[in-house]
Write a protein that holds these residues in place. Structure first.
Motif, mmCIF file in Angstrom:
data_model
loop_
_atom_site.group_PDB
_atom_site.id
_atom_site.type_symbol
_atom_site.label_atom_id
_atom_site.label_comp_id
_atom_site.label_asym_id
_atom_site.label_seq_id
_atom_site.Cartn_x
_atom_site.Cartn_y
_atom_site.Cartn_z
ATOM 1 N N PRO A 156 27.460 -8.013 -0.637
ATOM 2 C CA PRO A 156 27.643 -6.920 -0.159
ATOM 3 C C PRO A 156 28.523 -5.693 -1.052
ATOM 4 O O PRO A 156 28.210 -4.479 -0.967
ATOM 5 C CB PRO A 156 28.155 -6.961 1.235
ATOM 6 N N TYR A 192 19.169 3.989 -1.852
ATOM 7 C CA TYR A 192 18.867 3.811 -0.352
ATOM 8 C C TYR A 192 20.282 3.688 0.290
ATOM 9 O O TYR A 192 21.360 3.876 -0.182
ATOM 10 C CB TYR A 192 18.231 2.312 -0.253
ATOM 11 N N GLU A 193 19.993 4.015 1.520
ATOM 12 C CA GLU A 193 21.286 3.913 2.436
ATOM 13 C C GLU A 193 21.964 2.473 2.526
ATOM 14 O O GLU A 193 21.114 1.432 2.315
ATOM 15 C CB GLU A 193 20.996 4.127 4.101
ATOM 16 N N LEU A 194 23.128 2.364 2.877
ATOM 17 C CA LEU A 194 23.772 1.059 2.532
ATOM 18 C C LEU A 194 22.952 0.105 3.816
ATOM 19 O O LEU A 194 22.705 -1.170 3.299
ATOM 20 C CB LEU A 194 25.099 1.279 3.155
ATOM 21 N N SER A 195 22.652 0.427 4.907
ATOM 22 C CA SER A 195 21.997 -0.625 5.632
ATOM 23 C C SER A 195 20.768 -1.243 5.067
ATOM 24 O O SER A 195 20.417 -2.385 5.396
ATOM 25 C CB SER A 195 21.600 0.152 7.111
ATOM 26 N N PHE A 196 20.003 -0.557 4.365
ATOM 27 C CA PHE A 196 18.809 -0.731 3.380
ATOM 28 C C PHE A 196 19.294 -2.062 2.623
ATOM 29 O O PHE A 196 18.550 -3.450 2.651
ATOM 30 C CB PHE A 196 17.983 0.219 2.797
ATOM 31 N N TYR A 197 20.120 -1.762 1.811
ATOM 32 C CA TYR A 197 20.680 -2.876 0.979
ATOM 33 C C TYR A 197 21.137 -4.327 1.581
ATOM 34 O O TYR A 197 20.753 -5.185 1.467
ATOM 35 C CB TYR A 197 21.737 -2.264 0.072
ATOM 36 N N LEU A 198 21.776 -4.008 2.666
ATOM 37 C CA LEU A 198 22.314 -5.165 3.563
ATOM 38 C C LEU A 198 21.274 -5.821 4.268
ATOM 39 O O LEU A 198 21.140 -7.001 4.206
ATOM 40 C CB LEU A 198 23.499 -4.467 4.535
ATOM 41 N N GLN A 199 20.140 -5.102 4.795
ATOM 42 C CA GLN A 199 19.122 -5.738 5.298
ATOM 43 C C GLN A 199 18.399 -6.892 4.449
ATOM 44 O O GLN A 199 18.126 -7.953 4.427
ATOM 45 C CB GLN A 199 17.987 -4.688 5.573
ATOM 46 N N TYR A 200 18.049 -6.386 2.967
ATOM 47 C CA TYR A 200 17.531 -7.036 2.050
ATOM 48 C C TYR A 200 18.408 -8.221 1.802
ATOM 49 O O TYR A 200 17.995 -9.323 1.538
ATOM 50 C CB TYR A 200 17.323 -6.435 0.683
ATOM 51 N N HIS A 201 19.929 -7.950 1.635
ATOM 52 C CA HIS A 201 20.640 -9.228 1.291
ATOM 53 C C HIS A 201 20.559 -10.217 2.587
ATOM 54 O O HIS A 201 20.817 -11.527 2.318
ATOM 55 C CB HIS A 201 22.310 -8.720 1.568
#
Length: 190
Positions: free
Chosen positions: A9, A27-36
């Motif tokens: 993260p 992308y927005e932070l939440s998008f990266y964290l969703q993939y993670h």
């Protein structure tokens, strides 16, 4: 020397070298964290000796919802490259190829039929890169990149939906040689 590893993260704070490219979508932070959270093995980064992220790939494995199983544009179990980018100073070193090959290995391990991605029709360098890696155009998605939504002076741009068959698709039933002749609308793409 470069190191390849799974995304963490705090890596989003080190993406600037990659995300300054105008063809890289941020992308927005939440998008990266969703993939993670959902597909950690399909979110890889390349780090230089100074700890800077100089490349990354985000992917997922999915299928169209079962309700669309018999629809014309149904997608069976496959891997998808959501984003692949390499910082300008790290290009032509094979980083994009290594990241893509790592994702393809995970796709095969997950018994995917193919790996697909969307690329701007005008992005000739990326199209050539993917074709050299065995991808081909499966279809053209009309007006997929709707830049005009945020800037009325900009026009929309078509996307190539490119695919590479995985080991499961021994009969090559999920690719086609005349993909540039097949057109769909964005709402037909799940």
């Amino acid at each position: 020397m470069a190191t390849f590893r799974r995304f963490r993260p705090d890596d989003v704070n080190k993406f600037s070298k990659c995300n300054l490219d105008p063809l890289t979508e941020t992308y927005e932070l939440s998008f990266y964290l969703q993939y993670h959270a959902k597909w950690p093995s399909l979110f890889q980064v390349c780090e230089d000796v100074n700890g800077n992220i100089v490349g990354y790939i985000m992917g997922k494995v999915e299928a169209s919802p079962d309700a669309f199983k018999f629809a014309e544009h149904y997608l069976p179990w496959h891997a998808h490259i959501t984003a692949l980018t390499v910082a300008p100073e790290a290009r032509r070193l094979g980083i994009g190829k290594i990241l893509t090959e790592q994702l393809e290995l995970v796709a095969d391990a997950n018994d995917s039929w193919f790996v697909d991605l969307f690329v701007r029709r005008s992005n000739e360098r990326a199209i050539t890169f993917y074709k050299n890696m065995g991808y081909s155009v499966f279809r053209v998605v009309k007006d997929y990149y709707g830049d005009h939504a945020t800037d009325p002076t900009q026009s929309s741009e078509d996307a190539f939906d490119m695919r590479k068959p995985m080991k499961r698709d021994q009969k090559l039933q999920h690719i086609r040689s005349d993909g540039e002749q097949h057109f769909v609308n964005p709402e037909d793409v799940w």
